[in-house]
Design a protein around this motif. Structure first.
Motif, short mmCIF file in Angstrom:
data_model
loop_
_atom_site.label_atom_id
_atom_site.label_comp_id
_atom_site.label_asym_id
_atom_site.label_seq_id
_atom_site.Cartn_x
_atom_site.Cartn_y
_atom_site.Cartn_z
N MET A 91 0.85 -1.20 0.00
CA MET A 91 0.00 0.00 0.00
C MET A 91 0.88 1.25 0.00
SD MET A 91 -2.86 -1.11 2.84
CE MET A 91 -3.51 0.55 3.02
N ALA A 92 1.91 1.26 0.84
CA ALA A 92 2.81 2.41 0.92
C ALA A 92 3.52 2.63 -0.42
CB ALA A 92 3.83 2.21 2.04
N LYS A 93 3.94 1.55 -1.04
CA LYS A 93 4.61 1.66 -2.34
C LYS A 93 3.67 2.27 -3.38
CE LYS A 93 7.10 -1.12 -5.72
NZ LYS A 93 7.54 -2.45 -6.13
N LEU A 94 2.40 1.82 -3.40
CA LEU A 94 1.42 2.37 -4.34
C LEU A 94 1.17 3.85 -4.06
CD1 LEU A 94 -0.73 1.77 -6.63
CD2 LEU A 94 -2.36 1.64 -4.74
N ALA A 95 0.99 4.19 -2.78
CA ALA A 95 0.71 5.59 -2.41
C ALA A 95 1.84 6.51 -2.87
CB ALA A 95 0.51 5.69 -0.91
N LYS A 96 3.06 6.07 -2.69
CA LYS A 96 4.21 6.88 -3.12
C LYS A 96 4.30 6.96 -4.64
CE LYS A 96 6.88 5.83 1.01
NZ LYS A 96 7.95 4.99 1.58
N SER A 97 4.12 5.83 -5.31
CA SER A 97 4.28 5.83 -6.77
C SER A 97 3.17 6.61 -7.47
CB SER A 97 4.33 4.39 -7.30
OG SER A 97 3.07 3.77 -7.24
N LYS A 98 1.97 6.65 -6.88
CA LYS A 98 0.85 7.37 -7.51
C LYS A 98 0.74 8.82 -7.03
CE LYS A 98 -0.62 4.06 -10.12
NZ LYS A 98 -0.52 4.17 -11.57
N GLY A 99 1.51 9.19 -6.02
CA GLY A 99 1.50 10.58 -5.55
C GLY A 99 0.33 10.93 -4.65
N PHE A 100 -0.08 9.97 -3.80
CA PHE A 100 -1.16 10.27 -2.85
C PHE A 100 -0.72 11.42 -1.94
CE2 PHE A 100 -3.39 5.83 -2.39
CZ PHE A 100 -3.50 5.72 -3.76
N GLU A 101 -1.53 12.45 -1.84
CA GLU A 101 -1.31 13.55 -0.90
C GLU A 101 -2.25 13.42 0.29
OE1 GLU A 101 -1.59 17.16 -3.19
OE2 GLU A 101 -0.03 16.49 -4.57
N PHE A 102 -2.88 12.29 0.43
CA PHE A 102 -3.88 12.02 1.46
C PHE A 102 -3.50 10.70 2.13
CE2 PHE A 102 -5.09 10.91 -2.85
CZ PHE A 102 -5.23 9.53 -2.77
N PRO A 103 -4.02 10.45 3.32
CA PRO A 103 -3.69 9.22 4.01
C PRO A 103 -4.26 7.98 3.32
CG PRO A 103 -4.62 10.84 5.53
CD PRO A 103 -4.82 11.37 4.15
N TYR A 104 -3.49 6.92 3.35
CA TYR A 104 -3.92 5.59 2.88
C TYR A 104 -3.84 4.70 4.12
CZ TYR A 104 -4.34 1.69 -0.53
OH TYR A 104 -4.76 0.59 -1.27
N LEU A 105 -5.00 4.31 4.62
CA LEU A 105 -5.11 3.66 5.91
C LEU A 105 -5.34 2.16 5.77
CD1 LEU A 105 -7.49 6.29 7.57
CD2 LEU A 105 -4.98 6.35 7.36
N PHE A 106 -4.80 1.42 6.73
CA PHE A 106 -4.93 -0.03 6.74
C PHE A 106 -5.87 -0.43 7.87
CE2 PHE A 106 -3.06 -4.31 7.96
CZ PHE A 106 -3.70 -4.99 6.94
N ASP A 107 -6.96 -1.09 7.50
CA ASP A 107 -8.00 -1.55 8.43
C ASP A 107 -7.83 -3.06 8.63
OD1 ASP A 107 -10.42 -1.94 9.84
OD2 ASP A 107 -11.65 -1.79 8.02
N GLU A 108 -6.82 -3.43 9.41
CA GLU A 108 -6.47 -4.85 9.57
C GLU A 108 -7.61 -5.67 10.16
OE1 GLU A 108 -2.90 -7.64 11.36
OE2 GLU A 108 -3.05 -5.56 12.01
N THR A 109 -8.33 -5.11 11.13
CA THR A 109 -9.42 -5.86 11.78
C THR A 109 -10.69 -5.89 10.95
OG1 THR A 109 -10.32 -3.93 12.93
CG2 THR A 109 -8.56 -5.18 14.07
N GLN A 110 -10.78 -5.04 9.96
CA GLN A 110 -11.94 -4.87 9.09
C GLN A 110 -13.14 -4.26 9.82
OE1 GLN A 110 -12.24 -8.93 7.44
NE2 GLN A 110 -11.10 -8.18 5.66
N ASP A 111 -12.94 -3.81 11.05
CA ASP A 111 -14.02 -3.21 11.83
C ASP A 111 -14.53 -1.92 11.20
OD1 ASP A 111 -13.85 -5.27 13.68
OD2 ASP A 111 -12.65 -4.11 15.12
N ILE A 112 -13.63 -1.16 10.59
CA ILE A 112 -14.05 0.13 10.01
C ILE A 112 -14.87 -0.12 8.74
CG2 ILE A 112 -13.26 2.36 9.14
CD1 ILE A 112 -12.88 1.75 12.26
#
Length: 184
Positions: A91-112
């Motif tokens: 996810m971090a690699k994609l966010a950097k390569s695509k130029g995300f200027e916003f947070p990319y969050l990981f919902d490991e528990t899937q609760d969100i």
């Protein structure tokens, strides 16, 4: 891949709270957007062909509207045991390569994802400044293989209505994409 539509929860519901790790560092919380004109919560992932199809235009639009005062977060809730391409490292690699200027969050528990009633990737939820839902639905009519241009039209119309303090769009079409990869 199971083709899945978004659940289309009722307009006016309040944004569920969240506090999730940003794959680019730190944590991001719902209250971080208390001063924003609105908040767009987008459930995406790295591997879904429906997300891959729109990711460049999506990134451009999200970066643009964040600069206009809309809070933006993207969340990946997929089970990384079965879908390792959606791991926080990737996810971090994609966010950097695509130029995300916003947070990319990981919902490991899937609760969100469950709290938002997210069903697919991509799935979009736009809230006003009071955190009330004003849009849930598709990015646009383009899908992989249908030859329609990727424009972000539906989401842009919803964002513009919010910024112009207009009522929610009367016609909101469900998003459609890959189902969220749920645990067990």
């Amino acid at each position: 891949m199971v083709l899945t539509p978004s659940s289309m929860p009722d307009l006016g519901i309040t944004s569920p709270d969240f506090n999730l790790p940003n794959v680019l560092g730190g944590n991001t919380k719902l209250k971080d957007f208390d001063q924003s004109s609105g908040l767009l919560v987008a459930f995406i992932c790295n591997h879904c062909p429906y997300v891959v199809h729109i990711i460049d235009k999506l990134t451009t639009i999200l970066n643009q509207y964040q600069s206009k005062g809309i809070g933006v977060v993207c969340i990946s809730s997929n089970n990384v045991d079965t879908h390792p391409d959606d791991s926080p490292e990737k996810m971090a690699k994609l966010a950097k390569s695509k130029g995300f200027e916003f947070p990319y969050l990981f919902d490991e528990t899937q609760d969100i994802a469950k709290a938002y009633k997210a069903e697919c990737t991509p799935d979009f939820f736009l809230f006003d400044h009071t955190k009330k839902l004003v849009y849930r639905g598709q990015f646009d009519d383009s899908r992989p293989g249908n030859a329609k241009a990727v424009t972000g039209r539906d989401l842009i119309q919803a964002l513009e209505a919010l910024l112009n303090k207009e009522p929610p769009l009367p016609e909101q079409k469900p998003s459609i994409g890959c189902n969220i990869k749920w645990r067990g």
